[in-house]
Motif scaffolding. Structure first.
Motif, PDB file in Angstrom:
ATOM      1  N   ARG A 126       3.200  44.551   4.808  1.00 38.43           N
ATOM      2  CA  ARG A 126       4.465  43.844   4.989  1.00 38.43           C
ATOM      3  C   ARG A 126       5.419  44.588   5.908  1.00 38.43           C
ATOM      4  O   ARG A 126       5.604  45.792   5.780  1.00 38.43           O
ATOM      5  CB  ARG A 126       5.111  43.585   3.630  1.00 38.43           C
ATOM      6  N   ARG A 156      -1.843  41.560   5.296  1.00 35.52           N
ATOM      7  CA  ARG A 156      -0.905  41.458   4.175  1.00 35.52           C
ATOM      8  C   ARG A 156       0.069  42.641   4.159  1.00 35.52           C
ATOM      9  O   ARG A 156       0.984  42.675   3.343  1.00 35.52           O
ATOM     10  CB  ARG A 156      -1.655  41.337   2.854  1.00 35.52           C
ATOM     11  N   ARG A 170       8.627  42.604   7.602  1.00 35.90           N
ATOM     12  CA  ARG A 170       9.900  42.007   7.206  1.00 35.90           C
ATOM     13  C   ARG A 170      11.122  42.838   7.612  1.00 35.90           C
ATOM     14  O   ARG A 170      11.822  43.397   6.754  1.00 35.90           O
ATOM     15  CB  ARG A 170       9.953  41.818   5.676  1.00 35.90           C
ATOM     16  N   ASP A 195       0.288  36.449  -1.320  1.00 32.21           N
ATOM     17  CA  ASP A 195      -0.948  36.918  -0.698  1.00 32.21           C
ATOM     18  C   ASP A 195      -2.131  36.015  -1.043  1.00 32.21           C
ATOM     19  O   ASP A 195      -3.149  36.051  -0.364  1.00 32.21           O
ATOM     20  CB  ASP A 195      -1.269  38.350  -1.149  1.00 32.21           C
ATOM     21  N   ARG A 202      11.148  38.341  -6.801  1.00 32.87           N
ATOM     22  CA  ARG A 202      11.032  39.197  -5.618  1.00 32.87           C
ATOM     23  C   ARG A 202      11.291  40.662  -5.920  1.00 32.87           C
ATOM     24  O   ARG A 202      11.248  41.503  -5.030  1.00 32.87           O
ATOM     25  CB  ARG A 202      12.011  38.743  -4.538  1.00 32.87           C
ATOM     26  N   ASP A 213      11.234  30.487  -5.181  1.00 37.16           N
ATOM     27  CA  ASP A 213      12.649  30.458  -4.801  1.00 37.16           C
ATOM     28  C   ASP A 213      13.518  29.904  -5.932  1.00 37.16           C
ATOM     29  O   ASP A 213      14.641  30.356  -6.146  1.00 37.16           O
ATOM     30  CB  ASP A 213      12.858  29.621  -3.535  1.00 37.16           C
ATOM     31  N   LYS A 215      17.549  36.721   1.330  1.00 35.02           N
ATOM     32  CA  LYS A 215      16.367  36.235   0.618  1.00 35.02           C
ATOM     33  C   LYS A 215      16.015  34.815   1.037  1.00 35.02           C
ATOM     34  O   LYS A 215      14.862  34.423   1.056  1.00 35.02           O
ATOM     35  CB  LYS A 215      16.653  36.216  -0.895  1.00 35.02           C
ATOM     36  N   GLU A 251      13.989  32.624  -8.272  1.00 34.47           N
ATOM     37  CA  GLU A 251      14.867  33.631  -7.678  1.00 34.47           C
ATOM     38  C   GLU A 251      16.324  33.183  -7.769  1.00 34.47           C
ATOM     39  O   GLU A 251      17.211  33.962  -8.122  1.00 34.47           O
ATOM     40  CB  GLU A 251      14.451  33.869  -6.221  1.00 34.47           C
ATOM     41  N   LEU A 291      14.592  44.433  -0.057  1.00 30.25           N
ATOM     42  CA  LEU A 291      14.782  44.525  -1.498  1.00 30.25           C
ATOM     43  C   LEU A 291      16.263  44.749  -1.739  1.00 30.25           C
ATOM     44  O   LEU A 291      16.955  45.310  -0.896  1.00 30.25           O
ATOM     45  CB  LEU A 291      14.005  45.705  -2.090  1.00 30.25           C
ATOM     46  N   ARG A 316      -1.777  49.843  -6.599  1.00 30.15           N
ATOM     47  CA  ARG A 316      -1.118  49.107  -5.521  1.00 30.15           C
ATOM     48  C   ARG A 316      -0.380  47.897  -6.073  1.00 30.15           C
ATOM     49  O   ARG A 316       0.747  47.606  -5.652  1.00 30.15           O
ATOM     50  CB  ARG A 316      -2.159  48.654  -4.488  1.00 30.15           C
TER      51      ARG A 316
END
Lengths: 526, 479
Positions: free
Chosen positions: A324, A322, A326, B169, B193, B323, A373, B326, A210, B157
């Motif tokens: 994460r 799922r 990364r 997902d 993102r 993308d 990214k 983004e 992030l 969540r």
């Protein structure tokens, strides 16, 4: 089956060792099985080059729980923490800004840049100190399952609710902001000096894919104030001898309580009989029985590699898939013939004894993130540098030094994958970046070791090289870590537990996961 | 001249508030402060019922297909409202995504229902311990649990997730993820993102049918204006809100006219209301600081064009991938207009001369530019770029567009009163949500000035037609 014990702990990382130590302390026969020949997982010291010892992966101690230090009597087993006194941020124009633990020195330095920021620093410090006090009990709490109707969970939820209700309204609102804001936005409300905002906000992006402007990154600001509260040592420090000595001290304590620790003993799989974990099979073919198996490996390894298919409910497997990881960061370890000389600063001043942060502005960090990214490493990365040999001269030959550089972003999923050439190119980017601020660095390098997320995964076994065994984002914290309803260290396979950083509270050389896992096991077996 | 209540602004929230007050026996004067844009989104059935909007000719329109997505091969993916039919449409692009579509729509619907439950009342205040507040919160908790205990955990969540992670997902098709993800970044400076953008997607789904991820349009503004019982004064400008001894006394117009009233309800943004129109001496410095920290970064422009031929879609989303979005946001992050912006085109009914009006949402066009300002040249360049990008999606190519007009974020601030061009007045983000919206001290629609209330989109829930206005009147009438 040749052997039988009460608990097998898979993995001799610091959490596994803490868990084993607590189990042994409670009279259980605990056996730690470490795949490598060395203990410590990512908390490891190694003489990488003759005479030069490095904390190869993790490199500072920040949140090691004081109750663990006390319960395991770690100082007696060789743990000695040396405080980090400052953070220096060199600036592209040859200037710098530093933060000091010493209040007056810090105020004086910040006022040089902005009087308003010097004032705000104290005010923010007071607020975060109070917030840390409010949040700290959560770190030592078994997370409840919010969807459960069991008395235990409801009571735990009520306690949590009561705790939050007990906060003063302004603290409750500040906590809400810290949990939901981006570190850059949060700091914008307090400071005006770019480099100060950037350096402080960098703590929110460590280990995570992030940028500092992404909501959810402000929470980590709190961490810096939690260590201080403990009164044992400052928020950040070095272990004398490197982070391997943290692991070594915990291992010594565990052995003293009667735990057995085997290295060079890679576990192939957990043995499940009648839906219950009953032991492990080593890669050597040896099988060991145990009443309880505790995995210090990350959730993906534990559930997808160490367990065979069909032993877990489908929705649980989907949740693990799922989860994460990364990995976003790498390390560069340098053996130096001389200390770096930063523009405008004396050669070997006290500023080198703390952390050195390459984070001149929030935009700088965002640009570093932009590249990652889209699958490239940052050409101008965020760097967190320490020179441990200044505090612990035994780390390097006389007159020489070791430099540890944490570098972000280095995405695990690099376009085209990590090759030897790409690894060295990343190392070059890191060194070129520092050389812009300390021109003598390049000429001072005797040896270098570059570690990518792919290397971290291969060497230490952390999936995708994530240093926290899974991203520490809001949706993967507390009762969601690693899977909703399974955040209390138990797993859908009876007899199998988790104790790694992939569980609450996770991340950093903290040991809390190992301790809480041991408590959960002992509580249920008692 | 005097009135029992003055409502500042003539948007949906203000008119709903005005009508509720009128129905409670107040004499209401509405002062139109800005040009109003069409209200989009769900209209809670109680508001329709209470105000008799059906009788006033309310018509809610939902295009079917509700979204058209250009595909990389030049084709188009059109999504019908019916979930099974849209699954079939998706199947031609990706059987995998088609399989998941119904479950995704069901999950989104149940999560949005939970948000809607939170939106149907003024926000809870967890820091207040009074019996009444606790009882209210307990009722809310029970209603949420009624939807599903597991869903509560799932909501917690999903809210902080990035819309990119959330969609990754579920789906594999870039075009589908881009078009859905666009709803998660609309009017936010973030890219897909960034954390909290899954919340934004969910927020925009509240009140809409399962499987439809664009808000409905309606003639609600006309219907509200047609309803009798309130006086609307158009074309006047407000210059101040008067306060005497900590209590509101009325408003002053730019003409110098003074209107006295014991209650003033402002639909303007909280900063404009409290820092510009009220003498700041009435405010606590902590509140002033909090008001200044409200984030309201405008990031979009609006371009209206006229085309000669039927466009062949009702709503077209030009957002080919996550993308793409983004990268568009990367530009805005550094104060630049996106080189390739996300466009969303809504087609209106044909005009009398047989042409078609298209309304184009352009993002990112940041209010605060790193270099220069929104001058005529920039406005014109933006129009050129949009017309050029649009040409690829219209028959007739570059010549398709016959007329155009451009509203930059700065124009929208001036004409619509959107602070920094931000239509939500306070960005829709989790730190400006529920009891934090727009700042904790104002979350219950009251201000430190007795009799002065807020009812605009900066107030909880910040979405839906007139919902904040209805909640505000509840608080006013509770006195």
């Amino acid at each position: 089956m040749v052997k039988k014990c009460d608990a097998i702990v898979i993995g001799g990382g610091h959490n596994g060792l803490v868990c084993a130590a607590y189990l042994a302390r409670a009279g259980k026969r605990a056996l730690v099985l470490e795949r490598r020949e060395v203990l410590g997982g990512a908390a490891l010291s190694e003489e990488v080059f003759p005479g030069f010892t490095f904390s190869v992966f993790s490199y500072v101690v920040s949140l090691l729980r004081p109750e663990i230090i006390r319960d395991l009597d770690l100082p007696r087993h060789g743990l000695h923490i040396l405080p980090l006194e400052s953070t220096l941020t060199p600036l592209p124009d040859g200037g710098h800004i530093a933060q000091w633990n010493d209040h007056d020195q810090n105020r004086h330095e910040l006022a040089r840049h902005s009087l308003r920021d010097a004032e705000a620093y104290d005010e923010l410090g007071r607020l975060l100190h109070q917030m840390a006090r409010a949040v700290r009990p959560l770190l030592g709490m078994l997370p409840p399952d919010p969807a459960s109707l069991r008395v235990r969970d409801l009571a735990s939820l009520a306690r949590l609710g009561g705790h939050l209700r007990g906060l003063a309204p302004e603290h409750f609102h500040a906590l809400h902001k810290l949990l939901t804001m981006s570190s850059a936005d949060y700091l914008d409300e307090w400071f005006e000096t770019e480099a100060l905002k950037a350096t402080k906000s960098a703590s929110g992006i460590i280990g995570t894919m992030l940028g500092p402007r992404s909501p959810g990154t402000a929470y980590v600001l709190l961490h810096h104030y939690m260590g201080e509260l403990d009164g044992v040592f400052r928020a950040w420090g070095f272990a004398k001898g490197g982070n391997g000595s943290v692991s070594a001290a915990i291992a010594a304590a565990a052995r003293r309580f009667g735990a057995e620790i085997r290295t060079g003993a890679p576990v192939a799989n957990v043995i499940v009989k009648g839906h219950r974990a009953v032991g492990v099979a080593l890669e050597s073919g040896e099988e060991i029985q145990a009443k309880v198996v505790v995995s210090g490996a990350d959730p993906r390894r534990t559930f997808l590699d160490l367990l065979g298919p069909g032993q877990l409910p489908d929705d649980f497997v989907a949740a693990i898939r799922r989860f994460r990881f990364r990995g976003a960061s790498g390390k560069v370890n340098l053996a130096l013939a001389e200390l770096p000389r930063f523009a405008g600063l004396p050669d070997a001043g006290p500023h080198l004894r703390g952390a050195i942060s390459i984070s001149p502005s929030v935009d700088y960090l965002e640009r570093a993130y932009d590249e990652a990214k889209y699958g490239e490493f940052s050409r101008r990365p965020y760097l967190d540098i320490v020179i441990p040999s200044l505090l612990d001269p035994a780390m390097a030959p006389p007159g020489k030094h070791v430099m540890s550089i944490f570098a972000q972003y280095a995405p695990y999923a690099l376009n085209g994958g990590w090759t030897d050439a790409r690894r060295e190119a990343f190392g070059d980017a890191v060194i070129d970046t520092i050389t812009e601020y300390a021109p003598n660095l390049k000429g001072a390098i005797l040896h270098r070791q570059v570690i990518t997320p792919a290397d971290i995964e291969r060497t230490v076994g952390l999936t995708e090289g994530n240093i926290f065994q899974g991203e520490l984002t809001l949706q993967q914290m507390f009762f969601f870590r690693p899977v909703p309803a399974w955040a209390r260290y138990a797993t859908p396979v009876p007899g199998l537990y988790q104790c790694g950083a992939g569980t609450h509270p996770g991340g950093g050389v903290m040991g809390a996961s190992g301790r809480l896992a041991a408590q959960a096991i002992l509580g249920e077996k008692a | 001249m005097s009135a029992h209540a003055i409502v500042i602004g003539a948007g949906a929230n203000e008119l709903v508030a005005a009508h509720y007050l009128a129905r409670a026996g107040r004499k209401v004067t509405v002062i139109e402060a800005y040009t109003m844009h069409d209200a989009e989104g769900w209209i809670p059935p109680p508001i329709v019922r209470d105000l008799g909007l059906d009788g006033a000719g309310l018509k809610v329109g939902r295009a079917d297909p509700w979204l058209t997505i250009p595909l990389p091969d030049g084709g188009r993916l059109a999504l019908p409202q019916d979930v099974m039919q849209s699954a079939e449409a998706i199947r031609r692009v990706s059987p995998h995504d088609a399989e998941r579509w119904p479950a995704f729509c069901a999950r989104m619907a149940s999560l949005a229902r939970m948000l809607q439950t939170l939106y149907e009342a003024p926000p809870p205040d967890p820091t207040r311990g009074g019996l009444r507040e606790r009882a209210r919160q307990a009722r809310l908790g029970l209603r949420l649990r009624g939807i599903g205990r597991k869903e509560i955990a799932e909501l917690f969540r999903v809210l902080p997730m990035s819309v990119a992670d959330w969609l990754d997902d579920w789906f594999e098709t870039d075009a589908l993820k881009g078009a859905l993800g666009a709803a998660g970044i609309r009017h936010l400076r973030h890219g897909p993102r960034a954390g909290g953008t899954a919340f934004a997607l969910l927020h925009r789904h509240v009140g809409e049918p399962p499987g439809v991820f664009r808000p409905a349009t309606s003639n609600v503004m006309d219907a509200l204006a047609k309803l009798p019982g309130i006086e609307i004064r158009r074309g006047v400008e407000i210059s101040g809100i008067e306060v005497r001894a900590g209590t509101v006394a009325g408003v002053t117009l730019a003409s110098g006219e003074h209107i006295a009233a014991p209650v003033v309800v402002s639909g303007l943004d909280p900063r404009r209301t409290l820092l510009d129109l009220v003498d700041p001496g009435w405010l606590d410095p902590e509140l002033v600081r909090a008001l200044r920290n409200i984030r309201s970064r405008g990031v979009s422009a609006r371009v209206d064009v006229t085309v000669a031929r039927a466009p062949g879609f009702a709503v077209l989303a030009v957002a080919p991938s996550l993308d793409f979005l983004e990268r568009a946001s990367d530009d805005a992050k550094y104060g630049r207009i996106s080189r390739e912006p996300y466009l969303e085109v809504r087609a209106g009914a044909p005009t009398v001369d047989g042409r078609y009006r298209l309304n184009v949402h352009v993002q990112y066009a940041p209010y605060a530019l790193a270099e220069g300002d929104w001058d005529a040249a920039r406005r014109s360049a933006l129009g050129d770029m949009v017309v050029h990008s649009l040409a690829a999606h219209l028959s007739g190519g570059d010549d398709a567009v016959t007329e155009r007009s451009v509203l930059t974020p700065r124009d929208l601030e001036g004409t619509a009163g959107w602070p920094e061009g931000q239509p939500h007045h306070a960005e829709l983000a989790l730190d400006q949500f529920l009891w934090m919206r727009p700042v904790p001290a104002l979350a219950r629609y009251r201000t430190p000035v007795a009799g002065l209330f807020l009812c605009g989109p900066a107030m909880h829930p910040g979405g839906g037609v007139g919902v904040a206005g209805a909640h505000a009147t509840r608080e006013i009438l509770r006195r």
